[in-house]
Design an enzyme around this catalytic site. Structure first.
Site, PDB file in Angstrom:
ATOM      1  N   ASP A 325       0.824  -1.221   0.000  1.00 48.57           N
ATOM      2  CA  ASP A 325       0.000   0.000   0.000  1.00 48.57           C
ATOM      3  C   ASP A 325       0.853   1.264   0.000  1.00 48.57           C
ATOM      4  O   ASP A 325       2.061   1.220   0.217  1.00 48.57           O
ATOM      5  CB  ASP A 325      -0.906  -0.027   1.240  1.00 48.57           C
ATOM      6  CG  ASP A 325      -1.991   1.043   1.170  1.00 48.57           C
ATOM      7  OD1 ASP A 325      -2.308   1.505   0.055  1.00 48.57           O
ATOM      8  OD2 ASP A 325      -2.516   1.422   2.227  1.00 48.57           O
ATOM      9  N   GLU A 328       2.283   4.927  -4.265  1.00 53.11           N
ATOM     10  CA  GLU A 328       2.275   5.820  -5.448  1.00 53.11           C
ATOM     11  C   GLU A 328       3.605   6.555  -5.578  1.00 53.11           C
ATOM     12  O   GLU A 328       3.971   6.835  -6.719  1.00 53.11           O
ATOM     13  CB  GLU A 328       1.107   6.807  -5.330  1.00 53.11           C
ATOM     14  CG  GLU A 328      -0.264   6.157  -5.435  1.00 53.11           C
ATOM     15  CD  GLU A 328      -0.637   5.296  -4.224  1.00 53.11           C
ATOM     16  OE1 GLU A 328      -0.159   5.606  -3.113  1.00 53.11           O
ATOM     17  OE2 GLU A 328      -1.390   4.329  -4.399  1.00 53.11           O
ATOM     18  N   ASP A 438      -9.325   3.157  -2.432  1.00 53.53           N
ATOM     19  CA  ASP A 438     -10.242   3.611  -1.377  1.00 53.53           C
ATOM     20  C   ASP A 438     -11.563   4.139  -1.928  1.00 53.53           C
ATOM     21  O   ASP A 438     -11.766   5.356  -2.023  1.00 53.53           O
ATOM     22  CB  ASP A 438      -9.561   4.701  -0.542  1.00 53.53           C
ATOM     23  CG  ASP A 438      -8.373   4.165   0.230  1.00 53.53           C
ATOM     24  OD1 ASP A 438      -8.206   2.937   0.285  1.00 53.53           O
ATOM     25  OD2 ASP A 438      -7.622   4.987   0.777  1.00 53.53           O
TER      26      ASP A 438
HETATM   27  C1  GLC Z   1      -4.949   3.289   2.716  1.00 53.11           C
HETATM   28  C2  GLC Z   1      -5.391   2.003   2.028  1.00 53.11           C
HETATM   29  C3  GLC Z   1      -6.486   1.361   2.857  1.00 53.11           C
HETATM   30  C4  GLC Z   1      -5.957   1.091   4.256  1.00 53.11           C
HETATM   31  C5  GLC Z   1      -5.470   2.381   4.894  1.00 53.11           C
HETATM   32  C6  GLC Z   1      -4.781   2.136   6.219  1.00 53.11           C
HETATM   33  O1  GLC Z   1      -5.938   4.221   2.710  1.00 53.11           O
HETATM   34  O2  GLC Z   1      -5.813   2.265   0.734  1.00 53.11           O
HETATM   35  O3  GLC Z   1      -6.912   0.172   2.253  1.00 53.11           O
HETATM   36  O4  GLC Z   1      -6.962   0.542   5.044  1.00 53.11           O
HETATM   37  O5  GLC Z   1      -4.521   2.998   4.035  1.00 53.11           O
HETATM   38  O6  GLC Z   1      -3.688   1.301   6.076  1.00 53.11           O
END
Ligand code: GLC
Length: 679
Positions: A325, A328, A438
């Site tokens: 995650d 980007e 998200d």
């Molecule tokens: C980001 C991710 C989401 C996750 C959050 C906390 O927003 O896209 O899926 O729950 O971070 O880690």
């Protein structure tokens, strides 16, 4: 229409049926992206179809009936006409109609009209796709610099064009079989107890479950490859206990590495120059969940290897799946910008804020997160040369997933590991899947997810799906049921929600039974979904297709934006409007409607080609089996490990057969254990 743009001479004439061809055109000095894996000669002739000013702009005159498909993970419809999209990987939780960039950049489009062709703009920096936005009759594509490779693909038809493109970008990632099971996630599970409780409640409700996701709270102060032992005293034992119940734990790994003395990942990264550098040659600092972080320079092969090996910290504790995650990479703020912003705000707040000052104030605060200027402030070491991040921005997330994928092939060579990432570029589809980021608990986001599926498949991303039930905002029971009725068809089937939103584990709803039946139907469908996934991956095909790809001569099919073919046998037409008790469906051929309340309680009806209003109660799943086809359908299992192929029967037209692809679901190359049988 064409007459309105005399400077653009788009050659017309039907190329369908002409020689199959992919041609490569090189402009300037492109940065090697690793998207295309097939060696190809550079064409010497003039770029066909598109006009270029040789400064990074490519134009094409659009006829009234031209449809433009593609761009992978983007907002708006299956037909991308009428908006301006920007390829710039961005941590953007606001997937609105006026959004321009999401987490991935997938610069492949297919124009379908008098001339039908595909074009891939292989460029790692920022790119704009103005598809009839400035002028309805004009497509203008702009790369920030004229340093790119353009591939032009013609072929027999749309499916063939996509197939050829997919061949040159390499085989799509195939996850382990268990990854097709249902997964429960929430940013908010804070302790081992929370995880055990989820497993217990699902079991008590009799709802199958294959995975529980660990979001950032399992870590010690959000430090990658650490486990908070106060809240998770023994991850290994927890993982073992869960496996006994058929449940895999899937932890998150974030891109930013916390700056903290004696933290091994930080110390080693600094010592070996594995982090991105600032203009002065120091390690660049940004801020994400852990506070101040450095970003691994995933473009350096050694840094990739080093970071990838760290996943072993978790595989040694029984983990066999990960989601990557914030890659980007997301930057909440940089210290310089924060200091400047605070100073400006200080000045503003000392007086009476007028309207302009007020807008400036809110703009400055909102502009801290993902500020495009910050991506000009750090560098990658590419073979000893410092390359500004903004020039290769869209490759960052892909190289993070590559780092994990390649290392895990060495760490666990005997089996597939589940990977999916938030950020991506074409090429990342070889290393893992992606989830669609998200989203929100909005009805429109069911449709948005569905409209992305064919475009993602075109770009090679087969293992994908969205946060079922919606990530941001509070969900409702009816939304969850309708969402399940859509997501149960997508390869990645995960319920995920943001911290602070209404809890949406399925056992929390009043009609638990209906939700449970939908998940069970998913398990009955897994042999079909997995088989069609294998076919799509092994033959470079699309698992989800717009109707027009299979019925190119049907003008009405070309207009359909809310139905998709799934594999070769199914058509899906989910409900995505609140309080709708049914919907209109267009059938381009006769089909069998299946109306299912549970895997063993359903009715079928043959409907002729044409338009139909189809009532669909809230607790019913409706889908369509194509004319003279049938699908394999199993008894639902508690988890994929218990899938019993001996219970398979055919559902569909009486004399139809089905070609089933199976493998052992584990070995790295599915072809090593592939079995094809006719049912
Ligand atoms: C980001 C991710 C989401 C996750 C959050 C906390 O927003 O896209 O899926 O729950 O971070 O880690």
């Amino acid at each position: 229409m064409q007459g309105q743009c005399p400077h653009i001479q788009t050659p017309r004439g039907n190329l369908k049926g002409s020689a199959i061809m992919i041609k490569k055109y090189v402009f300037g000095t492109p940065f090697p992206t690793n998207a295309v894996v097939t060696e190809m000669e550079t064409a010497k002739d003039k770029l066909p179809f598109l006009e270029t000013d040789n400064q990074g702009t490519f134009t094409y005159a659009l006829s009234e009936n031209d449809i433009v498909y593609g761009l992978g993970e983007q907002i708006r419809g299956i037909n991308k006409r009428g908006w301006q999209y920007v390829s710039w990987n961005y941590d953007n939780p606001n997937h609105h109609e006026d959004t321009r960039s999401l987490y991935g950049s997938h610069n492949f489009i297919l124009i379908r009209g008098d001339v039908t062709f595909g074009a891939f703009f292989d460029y790692a920096g920022k790119m704009e796709f103005d598809i009839g936005y400035t002028r309805r009759d004009l497509m203008q594509i702009r790369a920030a610099k004229n340093d790119l490779v353009v591939y032009i693909i013609t072929g027999e038809n749309e499916k063939d064009i996509v197939k050829q493109f997919r061949k040159i970008i390499g085989r799509s990632y195939i996850p382990p079989f268990w990854a097709f099971g249902y997964g429960q996630s929430r940013w908010g599970y804070k302790t081992e107890q929370d995880i055990r409780e989820v497993a217990k409640q699902y079991q008590a409700a009799g709802i199958p479950l294959d995975s529980i996701y660990l979001d950032i709270d399992y870590m010690e102060r959000y430090k990658d490859f650490t486990v908070d032992t106060e809240r998770f005293p023994n991850l290994k034992v927890l993982a073992e206990d869960m496996k006994q119940q058929g449940i895999h734990l899937v932890p998150i790994i974030d891109a930013g590495v916390k700056i903290e003395k004696d933290y091994d990942v930080y110390e080693e990264g600094v010592q070996n120059n594995y982090f991105c550098k600032n203009a002065e040659g120091g390690d660049f600092v940004g801020a994400v969940w852990p506070g101040r972080v450095h970003f691994p320079d995933f473009l350096q092969p050694d840094a990739r290897k080093w970071f990838g090996k760290k996943y072993a910290v978790l595989t040694e504790q029984g983990i066999d799946g990960f989601w990557n995650d914030m890659n980007e990479p997301a930057i909440f703020y940089t210290e310089d910008r924060l200091a400047d912003t605070c100073a400006e705000i200080e000045k503003l707040t000392s007086g009476n804020m007028g309207i302009q000052e007020y807008f400036a104030f809110t703009g400055m605060v909102a502009g801290l997160n993902g500020n495009i200027g910050d991506y000009d402030k750090f560098y990658h070491n590419v073979d000893g040369k410092m390359v500004k991040h903004s020039e290769i921005h869209n490759l960052y997330g892909m190289n993070m997933t590559r780092s994990a994928f390649e290392a895990l092939q060495e760490i666990c060579p005997e089996k597939r590991t589940l990977f999916f990432s938030r950020s991506s570029y074409i090429g990342a589809h070889r290393y893992g899947g992606i989830w669609q980021g998200d989203n929100k608990s909005w009805w429109s986001h069911i449709l948005q997810s569905m409209q992305q599926l064919p475009a993602l498949n075109m770009a090679g991303f087969l293992f994908t799906g969205c946060d079922t039930g919606g990530f941001g905002c509070d969900t409702t029971e009816d939304l969850m049921l309708r969402w399940l009725q859509y997501s149960l068809f997508t390869p990645l089937f995960r319920n995920h929600a943001a911290d602070g939103t209404r809890e949406q584990e399925l056992y929390r709803f009043n009609n638990v039974a209906a939700a449970g039946e939908m998940v069970k139907i998913r398990y009955s469908l897994i042999p079909y979904l997995y088989s069609e996934f294998l076919k799509a991956a092994l033959h470079d095909e699309m698992m989800f297709r717009p109707l027009a790809f299979d019925f190119p001569e049907d003008a009405e099919a070309a207009q359909v934006e809310d139905q998709l073919f799934l594999g070769n046998e199914l058509m899906i037409a989910p409900i995505y409007k609140q309080n709708a008790q049914g919907r209109y469906v267009y059938l381009p051929e006769e089909m069998m409607l299946v109306r299912m309340k549970s895997y063993d309680n359903y009715e079928t009806e043959i409907l002729p080609k044409g338009h139909h209003y189809v009532p669909v109660a809230l607790d019913e799943l409706v889908f369509f089996i194509r004319n003279q086809k049938a699908i394999p359908f199993a008894e639902p299992a508690e988890s994929t490990a218990k899938t019993d192929l001996s219970t398979l029967r055919l559902l569909g037209y009486a004399d139809a057969s089905y070609e089933l692809y199976t493998d052992n679901g584990v070995s790295p190359d599915p072809e090593d254990s592939l079995s094809v049988s006719t049912l």
